[in-house]
Enzyme design. Structure first.
Site, PDB file in Angstrom:
ATOM      1  N   HIS A 171      60.327  31.604  39.551  1.00  0.00           N
ATOM      2  CA  HIS A 171      59.879  31.408  40.941  1.00  0.00           C
ATOM      3  C   HIS A 171      59.971  29.946  41.348  1.00  0.00           C
ATOM      4  O   HIS A 171      60.125  29.070  40.504  1.00  0.00           O
ATOM      5  CB  HIS A 171      58.444  31.912  41.143  1.00  0.00           C
ATOM      6  CG  HIS A 171      57.396  31.259  40.294  1.00  0.00           C
ATOM      7  ND1 HIS A 171      56.798  31.883  39.219  1.00  0.00           N
ATOM      8  CD2 HIS A 171      56.841  30.026  40.342  1.00  0.00           C
ATOM      9  CE1 HIS A 171      55.936  31.061  38.657  1.00  0.00           C
ATOM     10  NE2 HIS A 171      55.933  29.942  39.308  1.00  0.00           N
ATOM     11  N   ARG A 224      53.216  24.853  48.191  1.00  0.00           N
ATOM     12  CA  ARG A 224      51.837  24.765  48.635  1.00  0.00           C
ATOM     13  C   ARG A 224      51.836  24.974  50.149  1.00  0.00           C
ATOM     14  O   ARG A 224      52.631  24.330  50.857  1.00  0.00           O
ATOM     15  CB  ARG A 224      51.230  23.409  48.286  1.00  0.00           C
ATOM     16  CG  ARG A 224      51.068  23.219  46.793  1.00  0.00           C
ATOM     17  CD  ARG A 224      50.306  21.954  46.440  1.00  0.00           C
ATOM     18  NE  ARG A 224      50.153  21.859  45.007  1.00  0.00           N
ATOM     19  CZ  ARG A 224      51.009  21.207  44.202  1.00  0.00           C
ATOM     20  NH1 ARG A 224      52.070  20.590  44.739  1.00  0.00           N
ATOM     21  NH2 ARG A 224      50.826  21.180  42.903  1.00  0.00           N
ATOM     22  N   GLU A 282      56.346  31.590  44.929  1.00  0.00           N
ATOM     23  CA  GLU A 282      54.890  31.543  44.693  1.00  0.00           C
ATOM     24  C   GLU A 282      54.255  30.681  45.774  1.00  0.00           C
ATOM     25  O   GLU A 282      54.527  29.472  45.847  1.00  0.00           O
ATOM     26  CB  GLU A 282      54.612  30.941  43.315  1.00  0.00           C
ATOM     27  CG  GLU A 282      53.157  30.751  42.997  1.00  0.00           C
ATOM     28  CD  GLU A 282      52.957  30.026  41.675  1.00  0.00           C
ATOM     29  OE1 GLU A 282      53.867  29.336  41.206  1.00  0.00           O
ATOM     30  OE2 GLU A 282      51.862  30.175  41.101  1.00  0.00           O
ATOM     31  N   ASN A 311      45.549  26.124  48.620  1.00  0.00           N
ATOM     32  CA  ASN A 311      44.331  25.437  48.158  1.00  0.00           C
ATOM     33  C   ASN A 311      43.305  25.557  49.266  1.00  0.00           C
ATOM     34  O   ASN A 311      43.583  25.114  50.396  1.00  0.00           O
ATOM     35  CB  ASN A 311      44.626  23.960  47.850  1.00  0.00           C
ATOM     36  CG  ASN A 311      45.415  23.797  46.569  1.00  0.00           C
ATOM     37  OD1 ASN A 311      44.929  24.149  45.496  1.00  0.00           O
ATOM     38  ND2 ASN A 311      46.635  23.310  46.654  1.00  0.00           N
ATOM     39  N   HIS A 369      65.975  22.594  49.979  1.00  0.00           N
ATOM     40  CA  HIS A 369      65.799  23.946  50.512  1.00  0.00           C
ATOM     41  C   HIS A 369      65.916  24.967  49.373  1.00  0.00           C
ATOM     42  O   HIS A 369      66.384  24.646  48.288  1.00  0.00           O
ATOM     43  CB  HIS A 369      66.872  24.253  51.562  1.00  0.00           C
ATOM     44  CG  HIS A 369      68.283  24.109  51.057  1.00  0.00           C
ATOM     45  ND1 HIS A 369      69.031  22.952  51.221  1.00  0.00           N
ATOM     46  CD2 HIS A 369      69.065  24.973  50.365  1.00  0.00           C
ATOM     47  CE1 HIS A 369      70.217  23.124  50.670  1.00  0.00           C
ATOM     48  NE2 HIS A 369      70.266  24.335  50.145  1.00  0.00           N
ATOM     49  N   GLU A 372      67.653  27.865  53.607  1.00  0.00           N
ATOM     50  CA  GLU A 372      69.057  28.003  54.019  1.00  0.00           C
ATOM     51  C   GLU A 372      69.461  29.471  53.969  1.00  0.00           C
ATOM     52  O   GLU A 372      69.100  30.196  53.025  1.00  0.00           O
ATOM     53  CB  GLU A 372      69.940  27.199  53.052  1.00  0.00           C
ATOM     54  CG  GLU A 372      71.415  27.214  53.394  1.00  0.00           C
ATOM     55  CD  GLU A 372      72.252  26.433  52.400  1.00  0.00           C
ATOM     56  OE1 GLU A 372      71.882  26.384  51.214  1.00  0.00           O
ATOM     57  OE2 GLU A 372      73.268  25.859  52.810  1.00  0.00           O
TER      58      GLU A 372
HETATM   59  C1  LIG Z   1      50.857  31.559  37.802  1.00  0.00           C
HETATM   60  C2  LIG Z   1      51.735  30.358  37.631  1.00  0.00           C
HETATM   61  O1  LIG Z   1      52.966  30.625  38.238  1.00  0.00           O
HETATM   62  C3  LIG Z   1      51.194  29.119  38.272  1.00  0.00           C
HETATM   63  O2  LIG Z   1      51.964  28.317  38.793  1.00  0.00           O
HETATM   64  S1  LIG Z   1      49.519  28.830  38.191  1.00  0.00           S
HETATM   65  C4  LIG Z   1      49.571  27.077  37.743  1.00  0.00           C
HETATM   66  C5  LIG Z   1      48.338  26.380  38.233  1.00  0.00           C
HETATM   67  N1  LIG Z   1      48.320  26.322  39.678  1.00  0.00           N
HETATM   68  C6  LIG Z   1      47.302  25.793  40.342  1.00  0.00           C
HETATM   69  O3  LIG Z   1      46.323  25.318  39.758  1.00  0.00           O
HETATM   70  C7  LIG Z   1      47.445  25.842  41.865  1.00  0.00           C
HETATM   71  C8  LIG Z   1      46.354  25.051  42.529  1.00  0.00           C
HETATM   72  C9  LIG Z   1      46.529  23.543  42.357  1.00  0.00           C
HETATM   73  N2  LIG Z   1      45.430  22.884  43.025  1.00  0.00           N
HETATM   74  C10 LIG Z   1      47.856  23.097  42.955  1.00  0.00           C
HETATM   75  O4  LIG Z   1      47.880  22.835  44.173  1.00  0.00           O
HETATM   76  O5  LIG Z   1      48.853  23.060  42.212  1.00  0.00           O
HETATM   77  C11 LIG Z   1      48.378  24.972  37.668  1.00  0.00           C
HETATM   78  O6  LIG Z   1      49.112  24.114  38.167  1.00  0.00           O
HETATM   79  N3  LIG Z   1      47.574  24.760  36.631  1.00  0.00           N
HETATM   80  C12 LIG Z   1      47.550  23.440  35.995  1.00  0.00           C
HETATM   81  C13 LIG Z   1      47.229  23.638  34.533  1.00  0.00           C
HETATM   82  O7  LIG Z   1      47.333  22.636  33.827  1.00  0.00           O
HETATM   83  O8  LIG Z   1      46.901  24.774  34.162  1.00  0.00           O
HETATM   84 NI    NI Z   2      53.978  28.912  39.046  1.00  0.00          NI
END
Ligand SMILES: C[C@@H](O)C(=O)SC[C@H](NC(=O)CC[C@H](N)C(=O)O)C(=O)NCC(=O)O
Ligand code: NI
Length: 144
Positions: A5, A9, A56, A60, A74, A122
């Site tokens: 993926h 954000r 994905e 936040n 892109h 794109e």
């Molecule tokens: C499920 C998998 O595809 C993920 O990407 S989850 C990873 C996780 N994401 C977040 O925490 C999103 C919120 C964060 N505030 C942001 O904006 O990236 C992540 O990055 N975890 C970090 C870790 O070290 O586990």
């Molecule tokens: Ni991810």
């Protein structure tokens, strides 16, 4: 390995889901809240994650805006009829920021749309990229 993926954000998950699902025709594959991290993940795409690369969307909680900067380019979607698709996207309120037509210095027929956060997507007319790929590989053969 497999490309799973691309993560974006987003500042308004409902608006993004409306765009990716209603305007671009993707399916909402899964969605999960993470209260401890105060974020929500939603995966969208054209088929199951078992054999499709998906997007994905990360929301936040309370963060409505991001600086995209000048590094992001892109993601690309293949379309059967780019002119009709652009009209459909426009009619659904999507923003076409580059009208369909051959790319500069090339023959691939492209267009660009922007999602609600301004990420560029794109559109590539299927069948027009092939000539570019063939030409590039021929050029590589000649240069060897
Ligand atoms: C499920 C998998 O595809 C993920 O990407 S989850 C990873 C996780 N994401 C977040 O925490 C999103 C919120 C964060 N505030 C942001 O904006 O990236 C992540 O990055 N975890 C970090 C870790 O070290 O586990
Ligand atoms: Ni991810």
């Amino acid at each position: 390995m497999r490309l799973l993926h691309t993560m974006f954000r987003v500042g308004n998950l409902e608006e993004s889901l409306k765009f990716y699902c209603e305007v671009l025709g993707m399916k909402l594959l899964r969605r999960k809240d993470y209260p401890a991290g105060e974020f929500t993940l939603a995966f969208v795409g054209y088929g199951d994650e078992s054999d499709n690369t998906v997007i994905e969307l990360t929301y936040n909680w309370g963060v409505e805006k991001y600086e995209l900067g000048n590094a992001y380019g892109h993601i690309a979607l293949g379309v059967d009829d780019i002119y009709t698709k652009c009209e459909e996207i426009r009619n659904h309120g999507g923003k076409i920021v580059r009208e369909p037509g051959p790319m500069k210095h090339g023959s691939t027929v492209i267009a660009f749309v922007e999602d609600p956060d301004g990420y560029k997507i794109e559109l590539i007319q299927q069948g027009t990229q092939g000539s570019a790929i063939k030409q590039e590989s021929q050029e590589q053969l000649v240069s060897q």
